[in-house]
Design an enzyme around this catalytic site. Sequence first.
Site, PDB file in Angstrom:
ATOM      1  N   PHE A 140       0.717  -1.255  -0.012  1.00 20.11           N
ATOM      2  CA  PHE A 140       0.154  -0.051  -0.015  1.00 20.11           C
ATOM      3  C   PHE A 140       0.914   1.104   0.063  1.00 20.11           C
ATOM      4  CE2 PHE A 140      -2.216   3.490   1.619  1.00 20.11           C
ATOM      5  CZ  PHE A 140      -3.702   3.374   1.048  1.00 20.11           C
TER       6      PHE A 140
ATOM      7  N   ASP B 156       9.297   3.257   1.786  1.00 18.93           N
ATOM      8  CA  ASP B 156       8.198   3.849   1.998  1.00 18.93           C
ATOM      9  C   ASP B 156       8.081   3.539   3.502  1.00 18.93           C
ATOM     10  OD1 ASP B 156       5.619   4.526   2.914  1.00 18.93           O
ATOM     11  OD2 ASP B 156       4.712   3.739   1.150  1.00 18.93           O
TER      12      ASP B 156
ATOM     13  N   LYS C 157       2.331  10.657   8.150  1.00 15.90           N
ATOM     14  CA  LYS C 157       1.760   9.937   9.303  1.00 15.90           C
ATOM     15  C   LYS C 157       2.242  10.754  10.706  1.00 15.90           C
ATOM     16  CE  LYS C 157      -0.501   5.969   7.623  1.00 15.90           C
ATOM     17  NZ  LYS C 157      -2.029   5.982   7.946  1.00 15.90           N
TER      18      LYS C 157
ATOM     19  N   THR D  99       2.811  25.183  -5.773  1.00 15.05           N
ATOM     20  CA  THR D  99       2.790  26.439  -5.480  1.00 15.05           C
ATOM     21  C   THR D  99       3.314  26.531  -4.112  1.00 15.05           C
ATOM     22  OG1 THR D  99       0.941  26.734  -6.677  1.00 15.05           O
ATOM     23  CG2 THR D  99       0.885  28.065  -4.627  1.00 15.05           C
TER      24      THR D  99
END
Lengths: 471, 471
Positions: free
Chosen positions: A190, A296, A327, A352
């Site tokens: 995931f 990750d 997280k 931005t």
Amino acid sequence: MPSPAEQYYPSEPKAPIIKTPEVPGPESKKRLAELNDLYDCRPAAFMADYEKSIGNYITDVDGNVMLDVYAQIASIALGYNNPALIEATKTPEMIRALVDRPSLCSFPPTDLEKSLNQLLKFAPKGQNRIWCGLSGTDANELAFKAAFIYYKSMQRGYDAEFTAEEEESVMNNEEPGAPHLSILSFKKAFHGRLFAAASVTNSKAVHKLDFPQFHWPHAEFPDYKYPLHEHEEENRKEDERCLANAEKIINTWETPIAAVIIEPVQAEGGDNHASKYLLQGLRDLTLKYGIVYIIDEVQTGVGATGKLWCHEHADIQPPPDIVTFAKKFQTCGYFFHEPKIVPNKPSRQFNTWCGDPARMLIGGAIGQEITDKKLVEQCSRVGDYLFGKLEELQKQYPKKLLRLRGKNRGTFIAWDLETGEERDAFLKKMRANGVNIGGCANSTVRLRPTLTFEEKHADILIDVLKKVLQE
Amino acid sequence: MPSPAEQYYPSEPKAPIIKTPEVPGPESKKRLAELNDLYDCRPAAFMADYEKSIGNYITDVDGNVMLDVYAQIASIALGYNNPALIEATKTPEMIRALVDRPSLCSFPPTDLEKSLNQLLKFAPKGQNRIWCGLSGTDANELAFKAAFIYYKSMQRGYDAEFTAEEEESVMNNEEPGAPHLSILSFKKAFHGRLFAAASVTNSKAVHKLDFPQFHWPHAEFPDYKYPLHEHEEENRKEDERCLANAEKIINTWETPIAAVIIEPVQAEGGDNHASKYLLQGLRDLTLKYGIVYIIDEVQTGVGATGKLWCHEHADIQPPPDIVTFAKKFQTCGYFFHEPKIVPNKPSRQFNTWCGDPARMLIGGAIGQEITDKKLVEQCSRVGDYLFGKLEELQKQYPKKLLRLRGKNRGTFIAWDLETGEERDAFLKKMRANGVNIGGCANSTVRLRPTLTFEEKHADILIDVLKKVLQE
């Protein structure tokens, strides 16, 4: 000397308080139904009252006070209403970050360098540069952008100019400007839910059904036998099988593999651990083939596995090229160390906002508290204590704590039940008995308490667990 | 009665103060070079001192005080250090949003409904539901997810179950679970820089070179002749040409078109305006072919065009299906009205955070201030005043204010210079004379002041402009 939880939360409850026969109670149900007319909150477990939540306890609108071992899907580092973080919200820097939100890379503020250096103090070993985004998915996709740009720059030469053909073709979303390249990820992984992230995500169909994906490959992820120390030989073979599968894909996939991404523990996909052998094997493969190696750490990072970053357990050498975070750090982005991961020209990795300075300040404060209070060491100690208690319970209820895993990984602990229905019923009973707890994959229970979770909290969790198992 | 700027900023400077021969000055240069070792800030114009910035004036680390008509790439609504926003940062709700950041759709807070209703007060006409994200790119990609899910649900029936084949194939990123569908966008469009967003972005090669894109089509965007009222017939023909091109793509593209996305003014691509006729024509086409119609108001939204939402100038009937927002609203996401845009099952449009409650509170406060101080009406009035002055200047310097555009569009005004080099030199001279101003596309100058920009600020802008043009 008072423990960190006692220092932070002198008025933290001593035990859960349950006022309604089930959670969600009637007030939660009523208010969730109202909210749902505006905002799709069907996944909600209950409506929380954060004003009344404190430390490791979350309170709902029915007045139920639950020990929280899920902590906003593993994203609360220090507990609710942490006084040090409350202080961090009141500084002039924070107020400016909120009201004068800058375009950080166009008109950077004077305090950005300090803020970034504070985050870099907590970087994984071997990493000394940073780029910031706004969510875990964003962090991973920004890492992919960096990886693709770097991969192509190594082919054409870092300082080489783009060809006219590249500049023209990319405007039609065609090669060579928009190259056909892939990211290799793993089954059950995931990595998020936007389009590139979903293409490397492979945990549940519902996460990605009905939207177009890049045709990128998923390698086999090891399916270890537990306990690990009793099955070393079989598990090593499983690692070798998966590494061979990854190498085969690298050699045969329809498009070149620019990067590999892996979670040290597949945390949505069922708490599937990657061994040191696997993580180093992938480092070796990525070096052999000139592929960017991305770890990750969105869910595994920031202390909960007993190291600040979970992949540090594997001491990967040389260190991975990119490590993503989100997280529990509250701020999001990636660490790296190779200067050429910075694109050759400005404005290629750009937007931005380029991160949120308010969330960077919170992240820096979280890192500082973790260091000052030695919360990683505490999490390791408490995790070992908790795991021992769970092993005892497992002997008594072997079918209710299948494949118990996370030994020596702090409080990052999980086990399976036999079916998804049984698991869902278990989570519901735990909440009704005062513990807010989460699942992952089809039939897994995962523990994700905060870093201020101590032995006394573990005891309460075990007591409730025993009660529910006895029923 | 004091004007809004006088009420907010009694100590706002009366004029720019320039202390260094050029901007960036020596202190900016030194500190940007340091920062660049950590964070790629090569696009930076100068390092800003937000503590000393106020209202419409931005101060840099060399002590230069500039009138800011760029406002953090069009993302500051009310000016720097706005007292009403500072108050909004000090509420208990804000402090909780910062320290107890919830998983909004898993454990929603008691104040979420109020926060969302406050944002919905400022929704475009015809829109009454909302979904939140974290950036403009995120808003657009979340809108694409909603559009793909909706498009497929209309084909299989909203309540129909997924087939086993769909659930299996999507795990391999293959049809039918990962359908081959497209989003139609326009040449010169800018919708963001992640992978799906980049596939609909078509402003500059550097925004998307070297990363894979979806093979999605770009239709022709009108190239109007200005002033618009002198070229109505030609411009209508140009609209018809582009609508015919869009329809041809819808009928012939290699994959079905699930959604069309358009900016009411292409704001990165050169301030290219879409007419009422074009925007309504696309509504008609999307209805005819059962396609989701997405209006991207990331840069055009929140008042600067003299309406709260720019597409309200076109009074599109029936209203667009999805309207995305970010930048000056500070919170990001999309508005919609069709209940079936909410996916049939929970957790399909979902992630850990589902928005940032701190930024939602700021967005709500911005909306309230805009309403209370009638800042949209003011922007319309000031824009007309400024446009008149620019038209006068254009007569004097026709080659320096080519294709002046944005009449009756508040302060959302732009013009071209003859070359990119000339434009870049112009922007630099403007900064050196006390006006921070931005460009877009290759040779365009764009004005993006805050909503507290008044006639007195317009006069200063015009004075500096005259001075620079005279040089």
